[in-house]
Design an enzyme around this catalytic site. Structure first.
Site, PDB file in Angstrom:
ATOM      1  N   LEU A 154     -31.620   3.930 -10.515  1.00 59.11           N
ATOM      2  CA  LEU A 154     -31.528   4.594  -9.191  1.00 59.11           C
ATOM      3  C   LEU A 154     -32.950   4.395  -8.546  1.00 59.11           C
ATOM      4  O   LEU A 154     -33.243   4.417  -7.356  1.00 59.11           O
ATOM      5  CB  LEU A 154     -31.356   5.817  -9.164  1.00 59.11           C
ATOM      6  CG  LEU A 154     -29.730   6.225  -9.603  1.00 59.11           C
ATOM      7  CD1 LEU A 154     -29.365   7.765  -9.696  1.00 59.11           C
ATOM      8  CD2 LEU A 154     -28.942   5.451  -8.766  1.00 59.11           C
ATOM      9  N   GLY A 155     -33.956   4.587  -9.298  1.00 56.51           N
ATOM     10  CA  GLY A 155     -35.418   4.581  -8.750  1.00 56.51           C
ATOM     11  C   GLY A 155     -36.382   4.529  -9.835  1.00 56.51           C
ATOM     12  O   GLY A 155     -36.299   4.837 -10.822  1.00 56.51           O
ATOM     13  N   GLN A 156     -37.614   4.283  -9.178  1.00 57.15           N
ATOM     14  CA  GLN A 156     -38.908   4.086 -10.340  1.00 57.15           C
ATOM     15  C   GLN A 156     -39.833   5.018  -9.508  1.00 57.15           C
ATOM     16  O   GLN A 156     -40.542   5.005  -8.175  1.00 57.15           O
ATOM     17  CB  GLN A 156     -39.520   2.763 -10.401  1.00 57.15           C
ATOM     18  CG  GLN A 156     -40.454   2.690 -11.154  1.00 57.15           C
ATOM     19  CD  GLN A 156     -40.509   2.870 -12.662  1.00 57.15           C
ATOM     20  OE1 GLN A 156     -39.370   2.434 -13.222  1.00 57.15           O
ATOM     21  NE2 GLN A 156     -41.249   3.560 -13.379  1.00 57.15           N
ATOM     22  N   GLY A 157     -40.448   5.926 -10.316  1.00 60.26           N
ATOM     23  CA  GLY A 157     -41.667   6.763  -9.803  1.00 60.26           C
ATOM     24  C   GLY A 157     -42.949   6.667 -10.648  1.00 60.26           C
ATOM     25  O   GLY A 157     -42.783   6.001 -11.728  1.00 60.26           O
ATOM     26  N   GLY A 158     -43.897   7.559 -10.551  1.00 61.93           N
ATOM     27  CA  GLY A 158     -44.950   7.521 -11.144  1.00 61.93           C
ATOM     28  C   GLY A 158     -45.124   8.033 -12.385  1.00 61.93           C
ATOM     29  O   GLY A 158     -45.721   7.600 -13.355  1.00 61.93           O
ATOM     30  N   PHE A 159     -44.275   8.981 -12.845  1.00 60.23           N
ATOM     31  CA  PHE A 159     -43.827   9.593 -14.090  1.00 60.23           C
ATOM     32  C   PHE A 159     -42.609   9.137 -14.642  1.00 60.23           C
ATOM     33  O   PHE A 159     -42.205   9.725 -15.633  1.00 60.23           O
ATOM     34  CB  PHE A 159     -43.883  11.123 -14.042  1.00 60.23           C
ATOM     35  CG  PHE A 159     -44.981  11.639 -13.294  1.00 60.23           C
ATOM     36  CD1 PHE A 159     -46.219  11.023 -13.941  1.00 60.23           C
ATOM     37  CD2 PHE A 159     -45.131  12.875 -12.705  1.00 60.23           C
ATOM     38  CE1 PHE A 159     -47.354  11.779 -13.845  1.00 60.23           C
ATOM     39  CE2 PHE A 159     -46.296  13.281 -12.425  1.00 60.23           C
ATOM     40  CZ  PHE A 159     -47.662  12.868 -12.902  1.00 60.23           C
ATOM     41  N   GLY A 160     -42.138   7.871 -14.274  1.00 56.70           N
ATOM     42  CA  GLY A 160     -41.047   7.397 -14.919  1.00 56.70           C
ATOM     43  C   GLY A 160     -40.055   7.004 -14.031  1.00 56.70           C
ATOM     44  O   GLY A 160     -40.024   6.498 -12.802  1.00 56.70           O
ATOM     45  N   VAL A 196     -35.292   7.087 -12.868  1.00 50.20           N
ATOM     46  CA  VAL A 196     -34.249   7.684 -12.531  1.00 50.20           C
ATOM     47  C   VAL A 196     -33.016   7.008 -12.839  1.00 50.20           C
ATOM     48  O   VAL A 196     -32.963   5.718 -12.160  1.00 50.20           O
ATOM     49  CB  VAL A 196     -34.038   8.454 -11.343  1.00 50.20           C
ATOM     50  CG1 VAL A 196     -32.963   9.294 -11.193  1.00 50.20           C
ATOM     51  CG2 VAL A 196     -35.623   9.467 -11.158  1.00 50.20           C
ATOM     52  N   ASP A 255     -45.035  19.147  -2.538  1.00 49.55           N
ATOM     53  CA  ASP A 255     -44.527  17.948  -2.309  1.00 49.55           C
ATOM     54  C   ASP A 255     -43.166  17.664  -1.367  1.00 49.55           C
ATOM     55  O   ASP A 255     -42.369  16.642  -1.652  1.00 49.55           O
ATOM     56  CB  ASP A 255     -44.444  17.186  -3.492  1.00 49.55           C
ATOM     57  CG  ASP A 255     -44.719  15.470  -3.433  1.00 49.55           C
ATOM     58  OD1 ASP A 255     -45.194  15.234  -2.495  1.00 49.55           O
ATOM     59  OD2 ASP A 255     -44.244  14.741  -4.524  1.00 49.55           O
TER      60      ASP A 255
END
Length: 834
Positions: free
Chosen positions: A525-531, A533, A644
């Protein structure tokens, strides 16, 4: 014969053409030789207004009046013969100028139905309609000898004035229609009072019906939203030499008006070019409190309370039976006689204490102050009142002076915000409290407080115990080395199983692999700085969002622990629910409820999908976010600051209801701890408050700042940091420029139809209040929720000067601060290390 028939035919055609010509041609003035007939209209030079004959639906009466031209439905703003209508079938009626130079409305029998009454020195008068909507009679030198603005009906147009004259006792009012289909003068009227400072009043006949309070040189203190909320340009001017006071209103353009409805309410309307309809800019409150004297003498009305009426401190209901039945009009009486009124000669005695003054805040001040004193400050006002036993109350308003009341205090109202301070004289023993009653009240209060404190303490200790258990368990995964130990993982699992109070489920890594199809790219579903989803489907068919912490992230463990500890016990419809977790080897995984519409930014910043967000959905999202934040700040066992809040951290369910997500950076506090200083600046560029970015100080008001940015983004459909091409540093400066120019509605997303300009304007106003530079100037979330629901008044925002966040990533940060930034364009991110 043929020639005769042809000639007759020509005459008939000529007559028809002449009649048609008379019906279709508009007039631009009326003269003695050129009257106005029912088939004609008098039009202003700019085609803004027109005057003509009209009838109302369901009536056979005919009137002559003024209305806006080419705006449908067209509002009738002035009626000449409202008391003497013509018969609709009378097609021979006309509006003309008589031999005496006056305007005359004549029926078919040459009877005068209505006329002006001026002494004209000229026989060459004419009448024209101006673009302001003013119908004027002028002499040969174009000087106005009569004008409709001097004879208002139910509508106040821009540049038009209501007035009162204290010397001649002449008063010009707006007078309502009898009904929507009958312009005959109704029961209600609105205008100014003779007193100083003047008040705006609505009367029902001669009885006061609604009151706007005293004019403080910028607004009526009883209607704080009238001036401050929508910058509508209400003004009051006083000509002390002539003894005349004038009231006027200016809207954004000529296409607007203030008028009084037949049932007594007053509204400001303006033409919305986008929606092509009349919209409400302001309206008198529609609750019980504004009705004059609802709570009687010395009674205070608050529409948010139940019951809405209470007595001023030191007063009791005049009739308990009536009061308890909901009839408060007889008001309250003093519970104890004033000491200064008992025997003035005993005031010097040492055993008699002076009366005190009980201060009430956020008040609509009482009606009709007896004096307005010219004193330097509030201390001088209080000092004067103390020396005069007849002074029952005082209020010092810097722009008015010291107002003093010697008679019963009537029509008091308490506002959620805004309003003025009012000090009421009470007996000293009452101010200090009756000895016996004070003991009883004190003991009862203390007992109640102690019971509540014990309850909260036990509840929080219980929850803290559970959270500490989780902390101890999470300490097992502080380092990759620890997490690789299978025995510690088993110990974690066994301890969780023993704690039945925890609602989180511990999932095996194999079950996660099965649910996500081994973390396939099609499930991502998505990509973030900590991993990353992923979307997953558990064995029971339940869909979840799976956040897999990256093993290479240095900061991830702390945020992972924080998120489990923090939201495992938070339950609110506008917060994303954490349903489980997985810790196995180096794998650290969180499972959330799956929301089918993903994040708000997927709609808001997508040129194709943003049209799905009409204003109703956007306002629903704004309110939901506000309620979720209010829960975090005030209603949960521990106060939580999110830190945040941004558009990509707002997820949407299938009904487009918002849920706040990503609590990895959030902080939790006990009791009243609300202000913290940190050396670790975390958050998202463009959403962080000035005190947080510059000093590391964060509080509830830091979240409020982020909410303000988010709100303006939802209204505009623009990112806060993407305004360079429009000559503005960011969205905040752009929004402020439009607001200060009186063009707030221009901020709205062009892909969205504005169905409720009042709500949109109020939201923009709230957004600007939330992004004030100084934290104390921002409302708290309780006030925000009340404001959004229309239950609270709004102060005027100041220009937000702090607008350089867009440049922050290119600036060096002091070495003692560790900065973590998250990216607004990523859907499911928590933070991204620099």
């Amino acid at each position: 014969m043929r020639l005769m028939i042809s000639w007759c035919s020509c005459l008939v055609i000529f007559g028809l053409l002449r009649a048609s010509h008379r019906a279709s041609v508009v007039a631009y003035n009326i003269t003695p030789s050129e009257p106005l007939f029912p088939n004609q209209t008098l039009v202003s030079s700019g085609n803004i207004f027109e005057l003509g004959f009209f009838k109302l639906s369901g009536s056979e009466n005919q009137y002559i009046g003024i209305r806006y031209k080419n705006l449908m439905p067209s509002k009738i703003v002035w009626v000449a013969n409202r008391e003497r209508p013509l018969v609709y079938k009378d097609r021979s009626a006309k509006l003309t100028i008589g031999s005496d130079g006056n305007l005359k409305l004549m029926d078919g029998q040459e009877n005068i139905v209505w006329s002006t009454n001026v002494s004209s020195r000229s026989n060459h008068t004419s009448a024209v309609l101006l673009d302001s909507g003013n119908f004027v009679l002028q002499d040969e030198n174009y000087a106005h000898i009569w004008e409709s603005f001097e004879d208002p009906t139910d509508t106040l147009l821009p540049t038009m004035r209501l007035e009162v004259n204290v010397k001649t006792r002449v008063k010009k009012l707006l007078i309502s229609w009898r009904s929507d289909s009958d312009p005959f003068p109704g029961s209600f009227s609105t205008g100014l009072t003779y007193e100083t400072p003047p008040q705006i009043f609505t009367w029902n006949g001669s009885t006061p019906y609604r009151r706007g309070g005293q004019w403080d040189k910028s607004k009526f203190v009883g209607i704080p939203t009238m001036d401050q909320s929508y910058k509508s340009g209400y003004t009051v001017e006083q000509d002390t030499q002539q003894g005349t006071t004038y009231f006027s209103v200016k809207v954004y353009n000529i296409f607007g008006y203030l008028f009084i409805y037949s049932e007594g309410s007053v509204k400001l309307m303006y033409w919305d070019d986008r929606a092509m309809k009349w919209s409400k800019g302001w309206a008198s409150a529609n609750d019980t409190c504004p009705i004059y004297g609802t709570c009687g003498p010395f009674g205070v009305c608050n529409s948010l309370n139940s019951p809405i009426c209470r007595c001023i401190y030191g007063f009791v209901p005049k009739s308990n039976e009536e009061w308890n039945s909901g009839n408060w009009t007889r008001g309250c009486v003093r519970e104890m006689e004033l000491n200064c009124q008992k025997n003035t000669s005993t005031l010097t005695s040492t055993n008699v204490k002076e009366d005190e003054f009980w201060q009430m805040s956020r008040m609509r001040l009482p009606d009709s102050a007896d004096y307005v004193l010219d004193v330097e400050d509030e201390e001088g006002c209080e000092s004067w009142c103390r020396r005069n036993c007849s002074c029952l109350a005082y209020s010092y308003v810097s722009t008015i002076g010291c107002m003093v009341w010697n008679k019963d205090l009537i029509d008091l109202r308490e506002f959620p915000t805004a309003g003025e301070d009012l000090s009421v004289r009470v007996a000293h023993v009452k101010a200090g409290g009756s000895p016996h009653k004070a003991v009883i009240i004190s003991l009862s209060t203390i007992a109640g407080i102690m019971f509540f404190a014990v309850f909260v303490f036990v509840l929080c200790k219980w929850k803290t115990g559970n959270l500490n258990k989780i902390r101890r368990l999470l300490d097992l995964v502080d380092t990759p080395e620890k997490s690789t130990k299978l025995t510690q993982g088993n110990a974690w699992q066994e301890q969780l199983k023993q704690d039945d109070s925890l609602e989180l489920t511990l999932y095996s890594f194999d079950s996660i692999l099965l649910a996500t199809n081994k973390f396939s790219t099609t499930s991502k579903l998505g990509q973030g700085g900590f991993g990353s989803v992923y979307k997953g489907k558990l064995k029971d068919g339940k869909e979840v969002a799976v956040k897999r912490l990256s093993s290479t992230s240095a900061q991830g463990v702390e945020e992972f622990k924080n998120e489990i500890i923090l939201i495992s016990k938070l339950q609110h419809r506008n917060l994303v629910k954490l349903v489980g977790y997985c810790i196995e080897g180096e794998e650290k995984i969180l499972l959330y409820e799956y929301l089918s519409n993903k994040s708000l930014d997927a709609f808001l910043f997508d040129s194709r999908k943003k049209a799905e967000l009409d204003w109703g959905k956007r306002f629903q999202i704004i309110q939901g976010i506000a309620r979720g934040l209010l829960y975090l700040h005030r209603d949960s066992c521990r106060r939580v600051i999110h830190r945040d809040l941004k558009v990509s951290n707002i997820l949407l369910n299938e009904k487009m209801n918002p849920k706040i997500s990503d609590f990895g950076l959030a902080r939790m506090f006990e009791g009243t701890e609300v202000l913290v200083n940190t050396q670790k600046i975390v958050g998202t560029r463009g959403y962080m408050s000035p005190e947080y970015v510059m000093g590391g100080i964060f509080s509830e008001r830091s979240d409020v700042y982020s909410f303000g940015v988010l709100l303006l983004e939802i209204v505009s459909g623009k990112k806060n940091t993407a305004m360079y091409d429009q000559g503005h540093l960011n969205l905040l400066s752009y929004a402020w420029q439009l607001w200060s120019d009186g063009k707030a509605l221009d901020l709205t997303d062009v892909a969205m139809a504005v169905s409720s300009p009042l709500e949109v304007t109020r939201c923009i106003h709230v957004g600007l209040l939330c992004v004030q530079d100084h934290a104390p100037d921002r409302p708290n979330m309780l006030n925000v929720v009340l404001i959004l629901s229309g239950e609270s008044d709004l102060p005027q925002p100041r220009q937000p000067i702090f607008t350089f966040q867009a440049e922050m990533p290119n600036r060096s940060i002091p070495s003692q601060q560790e900065s973590i930034w998250s990216v607004n364009t990523i859907t499911n991110t928590v933070v991204e290390g620099r």
